[in-house]
Structure formats: C-alpha cells, structure tokens
Scaffold this motif. Sequence first.
Motif, PDB file in Angstrom:
ATOM      1  N   ALA A 156       0.835  -1.206   0.000  1.00  0.00           N
ATOM      2  CA  ALA A 156       0.000   0.000   0.000  1.00  0.00           C
ATOM      3  C   ALA A 156       0.866   1.252   0.000  1.00  0.00           C
ATOM      4  O   ALA A 156       0.598   2.207  -0.754  1.00  0.00           O
ATOM      5  CB  ALA A 156      -0.928  -0.001   1.214  1.00  0.00           C
ATOM      6  N   ASP A 157       1.918   1.260   0.824  1.00  0.00           N
ATOM      7  CA  ASP A 157       2.815   2.412   0.859  1.00  0.00           C
ATOM      8  C   ASP A 157       3.577   2.548  -0.458  1.00  0.00           C
ATOM      9  O   ASP A 157       3.787   3.663  -0.956  1.00  0.00           O
ATOM     10  CB  ASP A 157       3.812   2.270   2.013  1.00  0.00           C
ATOM     11  N   THR A 158       3.992   1.434  -1.010  1.00  0.00           N
ATOM     12  CA  THR A 158       4.722   1.460  -2.280  1.00  0.00           C
ATOM     13  C   THR A 158       3.822   1.967  -3.402  1.00  0.00           C
ATOM     14  O   THR A 158       4.277   2.709  -4.283  1.00  0.00           O
ATOM     15  CB  THR A 158       5.266   0.065  -2.613  1.00  0.00           C
ATOM     16  N   ALA A 159       2.555   1.584  -3.365  1.00  0.00           N
ATOM     17  CA  ALA A 159       1.613   2.069  -4.373  1.00  0.00           C
ATOM     18  C   ALA A 159       1.470   3.584  -4.298  1.00  0.00           C
ATOM     19  O   ALA A 159       1.483   4.278  -5.320  1.00  0.00           O
ATOM     20  CB  ALA A 159       0.256   1.395  -4.190  1.00  0.00           C
ATOM     21  N   ARG A 160       1.342   4.100  -3.089  1.00  0.00           N
ATOM     22  CA  ARG A 160       1.232   5.557  -2.932  1.00  0.00           C
ATOM     23  C   ARG A 160       2.506   6.247  -3.403  1.00  0.00           C
ATOM     24  O   ARG A 160       2.453   7.319  -4.016  1.00  0.00           O
ATOM     25  CB  ARG A 160       0.954   5.901  -1.466  1.00  0.00           C
ATOM     26  N   ALA A 161       3.646   5.636  -3.132  1.00  0.00           N
ATOM     27  CA  ALA A 161       4.911   6.223  -3.567  1.00  0.00           C
ATOM     28  C   ALA A 161       5.023   6.211  -5.090  1.00  0.00           C
ATOM     29  O   ALA A 161       5.511   7.181  -5.695  1.00  0.00           O
ATOM     30  CB  ALA A 161       6.086   5.458  -2.950  1.00  0.00           C
ATOM     31  N   CYS A 162       4.571   5.133  -5.735  1.00  0.00           N
ATOM     32  CA  CYS A 162       4.579   5.067  -7.209  1.00  0.00           C
ATOM     33  C   CYS A 162       3.739   6.184  -7.804  1.00  0.00           C
ATOM     34  O   CYS A 162       4.177   6.897  -8.725  1.00  0.00           O
ATOM     35  CB  CYS A 162       4.047   3.718  -7.677  1.00  0.00           C
ATOM     36  N   LEU A 163       2.527   6.342  -7.290  1.00  0.00           N
ATOM     37  CA  LEU A 163       1.635   7.374  -7.803  1.00  0.00           C
ATOM     38  C   LEU A 163       2.185   8.764  -7.511  1.00  0.00           C
ATOM     39  O   LEU A 163       2.091   9.673  -8.351  1.00  0.00           O
ATOM     40  CB  LEU A 163       0.243   7.199  -7.201  1.00  0.00           C
ATOM     41  N   GLY A 164       2.770   8.945  -6.326  1.00  0.00           N
ATOM     42  CA  GLY A 164       3.344  10.230  -5.992  1.00  0.00           C
ATOM     43  C   GLY A 164       4.526  10.578  -6.887  1.00  0.00           C
ATOM     44  O   GLY A 164       4.685  11.730  -7.309  1.00  0.00           O
ATOM     45  N   ALA A 165       5.361   9.590  -7.192  1.00  0.00           N
ATOM     46  CA  ALA A 165       6.506   9.825  -8.068  1.00  0.00           C
ATOM     47  C   ALA A 165       6.049  10.200  -9.468  1.00  0.00           C
ATOM     48  O   ALA A 165       6.577  11.133 -10.092  1.00  0.00           O
ATOM     49  CB  ALA A 165       7.392   8.573  -8.106  1.00  0.00           C
ATOM     50  N   MET A 166       5.063   9.472  -9.968  1.00  0.00           N
ATOM     51  CA  MET A 166       4.533   9.779 -11.301  1.00  0.00           C
ATOM     52  C   MET A 166       3.944  11.170 -11.351  1.00  0.00           C
ATOM     53  O   MET A 166       4.216  11.950 -12.267  1.00  0.00           O
ATOM     54  CB  MET A 166       3.429   8.761 -11.669  1.00  0.00           C
ATOM     55  N   GLU A 167       3.121  11.483 -10.378  1.00  0.00           N
ATOM     56  CA  GLU A 167       2.411  12.756 -10.391  1.00  0.00           C
ATOM     57  C   GLU A 167       3.370  13.922 -10.189  1.00  0.00           C
ATOM     58  O   GLU A 167       3.236  14.969 -10.820  1.00  0.00           O
ATOM     59  CB  GLU A 167       1.331  12.758  -9.309  1.00  0.00           C
ATOM     60  N   GLY A 168       4.353  13.735  -9.319  1.00  0.00           N
ATOM     61  CA  GLY A 168       5.328  14.791  -9.110  1.00  0.00           C
ATOM     62  C   GLY A 168       6.122  15.084 -10.369  1.00  0.00           C
ATOM     63  O   GLY A 168       6.417  16.252 -10.677  1.00  0.00           O
ATOM     64  N   LEU A 169       6.430  14.045 -11.110  1.00  0.00           N
ATOM     65  CA  LEU A 169       7.210  14.243 -12.327  1.00  0.00           C
ATOM     66  C   LEU A 169       6.401  14.957 -13.404  1.00  0.00           C
ATOM     67  O   LEU A 169       6.860  15.944 -13.997  1.00  0.00           O
ATOM     68  CB  LEU A 169       7.696  12.891 -12.846  1.00  0.00           C
ATOM     69  N   VAL A 170       5.183  14.492 -13.659  1.00  0.00           N
ATOM     70  CA  VAL A 170       4.417  15.083 -14.762  1.00  0.00           C
ATOM     71  C   VAL A 170       3.901  16.475 -14.416  1.00  0.00           C
ATOM     72  O   VAL A 170       3.524  17.234 -15.314  1.00  0.00           O
ATOM     73  CB  VAL A 170       3.231  14.172 -15.171  1.00  0.00           C
ATOM     74  N   SER A 171       3.878  16.822 -13.134  1.00  0.00           N
ATOM     75  CA  SER A 171       3.417  18.158 -12.763  1.00  0.00           C
ATOM     76  C   SER A 171       4.505  19.209 -12.930  1.00  0.00           C
ATOM     77  O   SER A 171       4.238  20.403 -12.793  1.00  0.00           O
ATOM     78  CB  SER A 171       2.934  18.172 -11.308  1.00  0.00           C
ATOM     79  N   HIS A 172       5.708  18.780 -13.247  1.00  0.00           N
ATOM     80  CA  HIS A 172       6.828  19.716 -13.421  1.00  0.00           C
ATOM     81  C   HIS A 172       6.756  20.314 -14.825  1.00  0.00           C
ATOM     82  O   HIS A 172       6.895  19.609 -15.825  1.00  0.00           O
ATOM     83  CB  HIS A 172       8.159  18.989 -13.209  1.00  0.00           C
ATOM     84  N   ASP A 173       6.545  21.610 -14.909  1.00  0.00           N
ATOM     85  CA  ASP A 173       6.320  22.263 -16.198  1.00  0.00           C
ATOM     86  C   ASP A 173       7.509  22.155 -17.147  1.00  0.00           C
ATOM     87  O   ASP A 173       7.344  22.237 -18.367  1.00  0.00           O
ATOM     88  CB  ASP A 173       5.989  23.752 -15.994  1.00  0.00           C
ATOM     89  N   LEU A 174       8.714  21.992 -16.607  1.00  0.00           N
ATOM     90  CA  LEU A 174       9.906  22.011 -17.464  1.00  0.00           C
ATOM     91  C   LEU A 174      10.280  20.634 -18.006  1.00  0.00           C
ATOM     92  O   LEU A 174      11.236  20.516 -18.765  1.00  0.00           O
ATOM     93  CB  LEU A 174      11.087  22.604 -16.683  1.00  0.00           C
ATOM     94  N   ILE A 175       9.540  19.598 -17.622  1.00  0.00           N
ATOM     95  CA  ILE A 175       9.800  18.255 -18.150  1.00  0.00           C
ATOM     96  C   ILE A 175       8.690  17.918 -19.140  1.00  0.00           C
ATOM     97  O   ILE A 175       7.535  17.744 -18.759  1.00  0.00           O
ATOM     98  CB  ILE A 175       9.840  17.202 -17.034  1.00  0.00           C
ATOM     99  N   GLY A 176       9.043  17.843 -20.405  1.00  0.00           N
ATOM    100  CA  GLY A 176       8.041  17.605 -21.431  1.00  0.00           C
ATOM    101  C   GLY A 176       8.435  16.468 -22.342  1.00  0.00           C
ATOM    102  O   GLY A 176       9.407  15.744 -22.087  1.00  0.00           O
ATOM    103  N   PRO A 177       7.685  16.276 -23.432  1.00  0.00           N
ATOM    104  CA  PRO A 177       7.966  15.202 -24.385  1.00  0.00           C
ATOM    105  C   PRO A 177       9.351  15.361 -24.991  1.00  0.00           C
ATOM    106  O   PRO A 177       9.786  16.498 -25.229  1.00  0.00           O
ATOM    107  CB  PRO A 177       6.879  15.395 -25.454  1.00  0.00           C
TER     108      PRO A 177
END
Length: 229
Positions: free
Chosen positions: A179-200
Amino acid sequence: MSPEADGGTGHGAETSRPTRRVAGRRTQADRRARTRSALLEAAARGLSRHGYANLVLERVAAEAGYTRGALYHQFAGKEELALAVVRWVDETWAAEVGDQAAAEADPVAGLMLMARGHAVYCRRDVAGVIRVLAIEFAGRDHPVARELSRILGKLTGDVERRIAEGRRSGAIPPGPPAADTARACLGAMEGLVSHDLIGPPHDVELAERAVRGVLGLPPAGPRPSVTAR
C-alpha cells in the motif's frame, strides 16, 4: 395512383411523422451531448489552472462558446459541475490509460504501461484537475473531496494489487508494504508530470524510471519515443 395502390395517403403521412420526431429527438440529444462535452472540457481547463474556489462559471461558459444559461441548463451550479468534471477526467483516464494497463497480464508490464500512459495523458491541458483539487480539498468534508477520495482510493488499490502480484511471482523485489509502495509510485509519477519544465519525449521515459526505482527494479532498456495523442 390511387390511395389503395400506394398503401393509402393517410397511412403514408402517419408513418413519416414518427421518423421525423425520432430524428428530432436524436438531434436534440446530440446537441445536448456536444454542449455538455464542451462545458466539461472548458471547466476542466479552468479547474486545472485556477482551482475550485477561483472557478468562474461565466468564464467557463464563454470559453466553451455558450451562455451562462446554457451551463445552468446542464449543471445546477459549481459543485455539480466540478463533480461531473472529476468523473469525466476519471473516465477519460481509464479509457486512455487505466484499462490498457489493467488488461496487461504481467504486473510489471502493466505498471509500466500505466506510468508511460499517464505521462502522455498529462500532456493535456485538462489533466491537472485531480491533482489541483486533491490539494485544495485536502482534509475537507465536501462532495468533491469524497469523490476524489473514491477515485484515488480505487487507483491506489489497483496499483497495490499489481505490486502484490509482482512480489508473489518474484518479478518485483520485496520492500515496504504494498500500500505504501503504491502511494509512492503514484506520488513519483504525479510529481514528475506536474513539473512544467519536463516535457515530451523525456516525460515518458522518466515516469517509467521513477516507478521502476520505487519498485526496486533495474532501469529498462531504451524505448522508442512516445508522441502525444
């Protein structure tokens, strides 16, 4: 030609009327669906940019190309509109990302599909709805907060199950509770894609790397770049 020869003039007129009525109802339903879709998309952009408190319904209607009255014909107010947007984003994410990941039998492959697909989905200007509202409604007792909790809880549960499957098969190494690992996976994904300077195209590769790192997996080999849909 006599009325009897063509089945009767009166009967011919009667059979044409229901067809016109059905076509009229279909056209009206199509127009209503198009209006609703345009309003949901405009509201999703507004919520992604400004959050719930700063969402202005007149601005949403104008951006969608409709009047405020048209918006109120579809939604009773801001709360109902926001709930509809949250569900719409959840449905579109499931159709474009979640369903494909869930259909993958291998748990690691499914989680990587989710990471890559989420990065592509988040290139859209409506993709910040869940993230923005989750922050705004954190700790509040509100219908929008409860709907967000339901959606995020289901997603976390799905990821947790895939992690547990992978650990049972040996594909994912042991680690912190699933359960903790799942939250960490989702948090890592969301933190990365929310960064405006990281794009395709690097967003996709880095999203997968982030999830692999949380799971304790080695980096994958290079993949072809993924283009926006």
